[in-house]
Design a protein around this motif. Structure first.
Motif, mmCIF file in Angstrom:
data_model
loop_
_atom_site.group_PDB
_atom_site.id
_atom_site.type_symbol
_atom_site.label_atom_id
_atom_site.label_comp_id
_atom_site.label_asym_id
_atom_site.label_seq_id
_atom_site.Cartn_x
_atom_site.Cartn_y
_atom_site.Cartn_z
ATOM 1 N N TYR A 28 0.871 -1.173 0.000
ATOM 2 C CA TYR A 28 0.000 0.000 0.000
ATOM 3 C C TYR A 28 0.910 1.226 0.000
ATOM 4 C CZ TYR A 28 -2.771 -3.828 1.892
ATOM 5 O OH TYR A 28 -3.349 -5.058 2.096
ATOM 6 N N PRO A 29 1.049 1.911 -1.124
ATOM 7 C CA PRO A 29 1.978 3.050 -1.191
ATOM 8 C C PRO A 29 1.492 4.239 -0.381
ATOM 9 C CG PRO A 29 0.769 2.816 -3.260
ATOM 10 C CD PRO A 29 0.408 1.628 -2.422
ATOM 11 N N VAL A 30 2.423 4.841 0.366
ATOM 12 C CA VAL A 30 2.108 5.992 1.212
ATOM 13 C C VAL A 30 3.155 7.074 0.953
ATOM 14 C CG1 VAL A 30 1.674 6.791 3.556
ATOM 15 C CG2 VAL A 30 1.288 4.374 2.983
ATOM 16 N N VAL A 31 2.721 8.253 0.551
ATOM 17 C CA VAL A 31 3.648 9.352 0.285
ATOM 18 C C VAL A 31 4.265 9.825 1.597
ATOM 19 C CG1 VAL A 31 3.840 11.733 -0.528
ATOM 20 C CG2 VAL A 31 2.501 10.069 -1.838
ATOM 21 N N LYS A 32 5.612 9.877 1.654
ATOM 22 C CA LYS A 32 6.305 10.273 2.877
ATOM 23 C C LYS A 32 7.324 11.394 2.647
ATOM 24 C CE LYS A 32 4.175 7.842 5.858
ATOM 25 N NZ LYS A 32 3.349 8.540 6.870
ATOM 26 N N ASN A 33 7.710 11.668 1.412
ATOM 27 C CA ASN A 33 8.535 12.840 1.085
ATOM 28 C C ASN A 33 9.887 12.866 1.797
ATOM 29 O OD1 ASN A 33 6.418 14.038 -0.550
ATOM 30 N ND2 ASN A 33 5.412 14.588 1.364
ATOM 31 N N VAL A 34 10.534 11.710 1.937
ATOM 32 C CA VAL A 34 11.856 11.682 2.566
ATOM 33 C C VAL A 34 12.809 10.826 1.737
ATOM 34 C CG1 VAL A 34 10.969 12.000 4.911
ATOM 35 C CG2 VAL A 34 11.311 9.681 4.030
ATOM 36 N N MET A 35 14.110 11.063 1.958
ATOM 37 C CA MET A 35 15.156 10.192 1.436
ATOM 38 C C MET A 35 16.236 10.063 2.488
ATOM 39 S SD MET A 35 15.508 10.893 -2.671
ATOM 40 C CE MET A 35 16.466 9.377 -2.855
ATOM 41 N N LEU A 36 16.960 8.944 2.446
ATOM 42 C CA LEU A 36 18.009 8.668 3.412
ATOM 43 C C LEU A 36 19.285 8.287 2.673
ATOM 44 C CD1 LEU A 36 15.127 7.191 4.399
ATOM 45 C CD2 LEU A 36 16.463 6.725 6.422
ATOM 46 N N ALA A 37 20.438 8.492 3.333
ATOM 47 C CA ALA A 37 21.714 8.065 2.756
ATOM 48 C C ALA A 37 22.693 7.772 3.879
ATOM 49 C CB ALA A 37 22.283 9.129 1.822
ATOM 50 N N SER A 38 23.577 6.816 3.637
ATOM 51 C CA SER A 38 24.595 6.483 4.630
ATOM 52 C C SER A 38 25.630 5.543 4.036
ATOM 53 C CB SER A 38 23.967 5.827 5.863
ATOM 54 O OG SER A 38 24.948 5.545 6.845
ATOM 55 N N ALA A 39 26.812 5.564 4.606
ATOM 56 C CA ALA A 39 27.838 4.580 4.271
ATOM 57 C C ALA A 39 27.672 3.315 5.101
ATOM 58 C CB ALA A 39 29.228 5.171 4.494
ATOM 59 N N ASP A 40 26.916 3.389 6.186
ATOM 60 C CA ASP A 40 26.698 2.250 7.067
ATOM 61 C C ASP A 40 25.382 1.580 6.676
ATOM 62 O OD1 ASP A 40 25.898 0.580 9.284
ATOM 63 O OD2 ASP A 40 27.312 1.659 10.570
ATOM 64 N N GLN A 41 25.488 0.404 6.067
ATOM 65 C CA GLN A 41 24.306 -0.281 5.557
ATOM 66 C C GLN A 41 23.371 -0.730 6.680
ATOM 67 O OE1 GLN A 41 24.596 -0.690 1.746
ATOM 68 N NE2 GLN A 41 25.897 0.902 2.602
ATOM 69 N N VAL A 42 23.931 -1.049 7.820
ATOM 70 C CA VAL A 42 23.109 -1.470 8.963
ATOM 71 C C VAL A 42 22.384 -0.271 9.550
ATOM 72 C CG1 VAL A 42 23.098 -2.699 11.160
ATOM 73 C CG2 VAL A 42 24.821 -3.279 9.423
ATOM 74 N N ALA A 43 23.101 0.825 9.686
ATOM 75 C CA ALA A 43 22.521 2.020 10.303
ATOM 76 C C ALA A 43 21.379 2.599 9.472
ATOM 77 C CB ALA A 43 23.610 3.074 10.523
ATOM 78 N N ILE A 44 21.544 2.653 8.160
ATOM 79 C CA ILE A 44 20.476 3.236 7.338
ATOM 80 C C ILE A 44 19.235 2.354 7.383
ATOM 81 C CG2 ILE A 44 21.236 2.177 5.155
ATOM 82 C CD1 ILE A 44 20.373 4.733 3.732
ATOM 83 N N ASP A 45 19.431 1.036 7.417
ATOM 84 C CA ASP A 45 18.272 0.149 7.536
ATOM 85 C C ASP A 45 17.613 0.284 8.906
ATOM 86 O OD1 ASP A 45 18.594 -0.770 4.982
ATOM 87 O OD2 ASP A 45 19.339 -2.756 5.519
ATOM 88 N N ALA A 46 18.430 0.508 9.940
ATOM 89 C CA ALA A 46 17.883 0.679 11.284
ATOM 90 C C ALA A 46 17.044 1.944 11.389
ATOM 91 C CB ALA A 46 19.020 0.710 12.308
ATOM 92 N N VAL A 47 17.548 3.042 10.840
ATOM 93 C CA VAL A 47 16.815 4.308 10.884
ATOM 94 C C VAL A 47 15.522 4.199 10.081
ATOM 95 C CG1 VAL A 47 16.874 6.746 10.222
ATOM 96 C CG2 VAL A 47 18.872 5.695 11.313
#
Length: 389
Positions: free
Chosen positions: A224-243
């Motif tokens: 179910y698509p929900v508009v959230k208007n955000v993007m994320l970036a990181s060098a830490d693959q675990v941290a970005i998935d956690a956030v």
């Protein structure tokens, strides 16, 4: 030891390319990728149809290409993979990647084409939690991946087997061949093993995650698509998935793949150990997503992958019987779900949301960015492999 950074930004269609440029800068991309190495762009095609939140968005791809080039990472190559249920060629066409590749002269390689790369046996230095047991004849990965940067381009969405999916799961298609379905019963351990391998073979790791439209429900396709208007970036693959997981409403350390990777020292999964930069208030949102179940799990997925039928997996998936499961998935998703349900969801998204209208602009006009001024791009030789292909 400094905390890993995860950049989170509120973004808008009219400024999305400059938003992504700011995002990668906040996340410190210039400090983690090697400028003298080829950078692999690993997009995410969970479904070849353009269902919102299922796939890398065209603005995510174009913005990444431009942001990397402006920082001197001009030797870029996209690597596609196929699965038993998705078509890479159809996916890159229907999601409007092809005009972007042409505009910015990005070669595209396919890990299932012998002329593009060879699958070679690899002996990881790190302890493997699952892969050596699943593939007793050896772990095989594409030779092209060795010694190169990789930038993952996942979306923010739920997943029926891992609860959430993002940067770590994005390695699943690139580093495992079409027998990757063997791993589903040990999917969390597999993702941890793949991250350990990535850290050994790549010259740099980075992820840019699209949450402009996020996927709630039993992903990675029936969502179910929900508009959230955000993007994320990181060098830490675990941290970005956690956030991202916490934003979706899940406690990161309760998700096995995040917790195990954290315990193995492959990244930080505990939000208390992560430095969030950019729009901190956006990172504190709780979207209260719920995974639920789709027809695949209801009619037998749980029984086969995790239940009493698990002992018969070799019969079901290591013999020609697997083609029956593949055909059933294709009938359900492509011949039933898409024409009867999900195409209408996609059309409503296009008509009623600014991101859907942005998607239509890519369909009608192609890439949205102007040419990158040559003087802003240091000249770096393209690798011989990229020229050949």
């Amino acid at each position: 030891m400094p905390k890993p950074k995860v950049a989170v930004l509120r973004v808008a269609p009219d400024t999305i390319l400059s938003d992504i440029d700011r995002l990668v800068d906040l996340a410190g991309v210039s400090d983690v990728l090697a400028r003298d190495k080829t950078t692999i762009l690993k997009d995410n095609i969970s479904w070849h149809f353009p269902f919102p939140a299922a796939n890398t968005t065209p603005w995510q791809l174009e913005g990444t290409i431009r942001a990397l080039a402006r920082r001197g990472f001009t030797d870029q190559v996209c690597v596609q993979n196929k699965t038993v249920v998705t078509n890479a060629f159809k996916g890159e066409d229907l999601n409007h990647y092809v005009p972007i590749f042409k505009r910015y002269d990005i070669p595209v390689l396919y890990n299932f084409k012998d002329q593009d790369m060879t699958w070679v046996r690899y002996e990881p230095k790190a302890r493997m939690r699952a892969l050596k047991r699943i593939f007793p004849d050896g772990i095989h990965i594409p030779d092209y991946f060795f010694g190169k940067n990789i930038v993952h381009l996942p979306t923010t969405k739920c997943h029926i087997y891992t609860t959430t999916t993002g940067a770590m799961k994005n390695a699943f298609g690139g580093l495992l061949n079409t027998r990757r379905h063997y791993t589903h019963s040990w999917i969390h351990e597999t993702l941890v093993d793949l991250l350990a391998i990535q850290k050994e073979i790549h010259s740099g790791l980075f992820a840019i995650m699209d949450g402009t439209t996020a996927g709630n429900g039993p992903g990675p396709r029936t969502m179910y698509p929900v508009v959230k208007n955000v993007m994320l970036a990181s060098a830490d693959q675990v941290a970005i998935d956690a956030v991202a997981a916490r934003m979706m409403g899940f406690e990161p350390m309760t998700l096995d793949y995040i917790r195990l990777a954290h315990e193995d020292g492959l990244g930080i999964g505990d939000p208390r150990g992560i430095d969030i930069v950019g729009d901190v208030d956006a990172a504190r949102e709780n979207w209260k997503f719920q995974v639920g179940k789709n027809l695949v799990r209801v009619v037998g997925g749980d029984l086969i992958w995790f239940g009493p039928l698990k002992q018969f997996q070799n019969l079901f998936f290591h013999t020609p019987l697997v083609h029956g499961f593949v055909a059933a998935s294709e009938v359900y998703h492509d011949l039933c779900r898409w024409p009867l349900v999900d195409r209408r969801v996609f059309e409503r998204w296009c008509e009623s949301t600014t991101w859907g209208q942005m998607f239509l602009r890519y369909a009608q006009m192609g890439p949205q960015g102007t040419s990158i001024a040559p003087e802003t791009i240091p000249t770096i030789p393209v690798s011989p492999a990229a020229r050949i292909h």
